[in-house]
Write a protein that holds these residues in place. Structure first.
Motif, PDB file in Angstrom:
ATOM      1  N   HIS A  76       0.835  -1.203   0.000  1.00  0.00           N
ATOM      2  CA  HIS A  76       0.000   0.000   0.000  1.00  0.00           C
ATOM      3  C   HIS A  76       0.870   1.253   0.000  1.00  0.00           C
ATOM      4  N   GLU A  77       1.941   1.190  -0.783  1.00  0.00           N
ATOM      5  CA  GLU A  77       2.951   2.249  -0.784  1.00  0.00           C
ATOM      6  C   GLU A  77       2.352   3.630  -0.980  1.00  0.00           C
ATOM      7  N   LEU A  78       1.596   3.775  -2.014  1.00  0.00           N
ATOM      8  CA  LEU A  78       0.955   5.068  -2.275  1.00  0.00           C
ATOM      9  C   LEU A  78      -0.470   4.824  -2.724  1.00  0.00           C
TER      10      LEU A  78
ATOM     11  N   ALA B   8      -6.228   7.352  -9.259  1.00  0.00           N
ATOM     12  CA  ALA B   8      -5.538   6.274  -9.980  1.00  0.00           C
ATOM     13  C   ALA B   8      -4.387   6.797 -10.833  1.00  0.00           C
ATOM     14  N   ASN B   9      -4.542   7.961 -11.433  1.00  0.00           N
ATOM     15  CA  ASN B   9      -3.471   8.515 -12.265  1.00  0.00           C
ATOM     16  C   ASN B   9      -2.255   8.888 -11.421  1.00  0.00           C
ATOM     17  N   VAL B  10      -2.488   9.461 -10.277  1.00  0.00           N
ATOM     18  CA  VAL B  10      -1.378   9.823  -9.389  1.00  0.00           C
ATOM     19  C   VAL B  10      -0.726   8.555  -8.847  1.00  0.00           C
ATOM     20  N   ASP B  11      -1.526   7.588  -8.445  1.00  0.00           N
ATOM     21  CA  ASP B  11      -0.988   6.340  -7.892  1.00  0.00           C
ATOM     22  C   ASP B  11      -0.080   5.623  -8.886  1.00  0.00           C
ATOM     23  N   LYS B  12      -0.391   5.721 -10.178  1.00  0.00           N
ATOM     24  CA  LYS B  12       0.422   5.059 -11.204  1.00  0.00           C
ATOM     25  C   LYS B  12       1.764   5.755 -11.412  1.00  0.00           C
ATOM     26  N   THR B  13       1.808   7.060 -11.237  1.00  0.00           N
ATOM     27  CA  THR B  13       3.002   7.811 -11.615  1.00  0.00           C
ATOM     28  C   THR B  13       3.925   8.158 -10.454  1.00  0.00           C
ATOM     29  N   VAL B  14       3.409   8.196  -9.242  1.00  0.00           N
ATOM     30  CA  VAL B  14       4.233   8.583  -8.091  1.00  0.00           C
ATOM     31  C   VAL B  14       4.628   7.323  -7.332  1.00  0.00           C
ATOM     32  N   ARG B  15       5.903   7.079  -7.282  1.00  0.00           N
ATOM     33  CA  ARG B  15       6.423   5.909  -6.563  1.00  0.00           C
ATOM     34  C   ARG B  15       7.616   6.331  -5.723  1.00  0.00           C
ATOM     35  N   LEU B  16       7.845   5.617  -4.645  1.00  0.00           N
ATOM     36  CA  LEU B  16       9.034   5.865  -3.850  1.00  0.00           C
ATOM     37  C   LEU B  16      10.254   5.321  -4.576  1.00  0.00           C
ATOM     38  N   THR B  17      11.384   5.978  -4.397  1.00  0.00           N
ATOM     39  CA  THR B  17      12.631   5.464  -4.956  1.00  0.00           C
ATOM     40  C   THR B  17      13.117   4.317  -4.071  1.00  0.00           C
ATOM     41  N   ASP B  18      14.071   3.556  -4.570  1.00  0.00           N
ATOM     42  CA  ASP B  18      14.643   2.474  -3.762  1.00  0.00           C
ATOM     43  C   ASP B  18      15.276   3.034  -2.489  1.00  0.00           C
ATOM     44  N   GLN B  19      15.926   4.189  -2.595  1.00  0.00           N
ATOM     45  CA  GLN B  19      16.545   4.814  -1.425  1.00  0.00           C
ATOM     46  C   GLN B  19      15.490   5.206  -0.395  1.00  0.00           C
ATOM     47  N   GLU B  20      14.363   5.726  -0.854  1.00  0.00           N
ATOM     48  CA  GLU B  20      13.277   6.097   0.065  1.00  0.00           C
ATOM     49  C   GLU B  20      12.702   4.875   0.758  1.00  0.00           C
ATOM     50  N   ARG B  21      12.550   3.783   0.019  1.00  0.00           N
ATOM     51  CA  ARG B  21      12.061   2.539   0.625  1.00  0.00           C
ATOM     52  C   ARG B  21      13.037   2.027   1.675  1.00  0.00           C
ATOM     53  N   GLN B  22      14.321   2.049   1.345  1.00  0.00           N
ATOM     54  CA  GLN B  22      15.338   1.575   2.281  1.00  0.00           C
ATOM     55  C   GLN B  22      15.381   2.440   3.538  1.00  0.00           C
ATOM     56  N   THR B  23      15.266   3.753   3.361  1.00  0.00           N
ATOM     57  CA  THR B  23      15.272   4.660   4.502  1.00  0.00           C
ATOM     58  C   THR B  23      14.072   4.401   5.403  1.00  0.00           C
ATOM     59  N   ARG B  24      12.912   4.193   4.792  1.00  0.00           N
ATOM     60  CA  ARG B  24      11.704   3.900   5.567  1.00  0.00           C
ATOM     61  C   ARG B  24      11.894   2.606   6.361  1.00  0.00           C
ATOM     62  N   GLU B  25      12.474   1.600   5.738  1.00  0.00           N
ATOM     63  CA  GLU B  25      12.678   0.327   6.425  1.00  0.00           C
ATOM     64  C   GLU B  25      13.672   0.466   7.574  1.00  0.00           C
ATOM     65  N   VAL B  26      14.724   1.241   7.382  1.00  0.00           N
ATOM     66  CA  VAL B  26      15.693   1.467   8.457  1.00  0.00           C
ATOM     67  C   VAL B  26      15.015   2.138   9.642  1.00  0.00           C
ATOM     68  N   TRP B  27      14.181   3.141   9.392  1.00  0.00           N
ATOM     69  CA  TRP B  27      13.478   3.811  10.487  1.00  0.00           C
ATOM     70  C   TRP B  27      12.529   2.855  11.206  1.00  0.00           C
ATOM     71  N   LEU B  28      11.843   1.999  10.463  1.00  0.00           N
ATOM     72  CA  LEU B  28      10.968   1.011  11.096  1.00  0.00           C
ATOM     73  C   LEU B  28      11.763   0.111  12.037  1.00  0.00           C
ATOM     74  N   VAL B  29      12.878  -0.386  11.553  1.00  0.00           N
ATOM     75  CA  VAL B  29      13.719  -1.271  12.357  1.00  0.00           C
ATOM     76  C   VAL B  29      14.235  -0.538  13.594  1.00  0.00           C
TER      77      VAL B  29
END
Length: 64
Positions: free
Chosen positions: A30-32, A37-58
């Motif tokens: 459920h990233e975004l 629907a148009n915004v959901d298709k075009t806006v995605r987190l970068t790999d760095q943003e995903r990794q940063t989010r996961e580090v903060w969760l941990v």
């Protein structure tokens, strides 16, 4: 989302008994979801943003 809100949400998930791997999976699924629907298709987190989010969760889970 401000960091404070992110941490509060993570603490709430921890208190509700969510396992960290399950929380990471749910966030990925459920990233975004903006409701547009148009915004959901075009806006995605970068790999760095995903990794940063996961580090903060941990970090929050380890702190708790």
């Amino acid at each position: 989302v401000e960091l404070k809100d992110f941490v509060q949400g993570t603490v709430a998930a921890y208190d509700a008994g969510y396992a960290l791997p399950s929380l990471i999976l749910e966030l990925g699924l459920h990233e975004l979801e903006t409701g547009d629907a148009n915004v959901d298709k075009t806006v995605r987190l970068t790999d760095q943003e995903r990794q940063t989010r996961e580090v903060w969760l941990v970090l929050v889970y380890l702190t708790l």
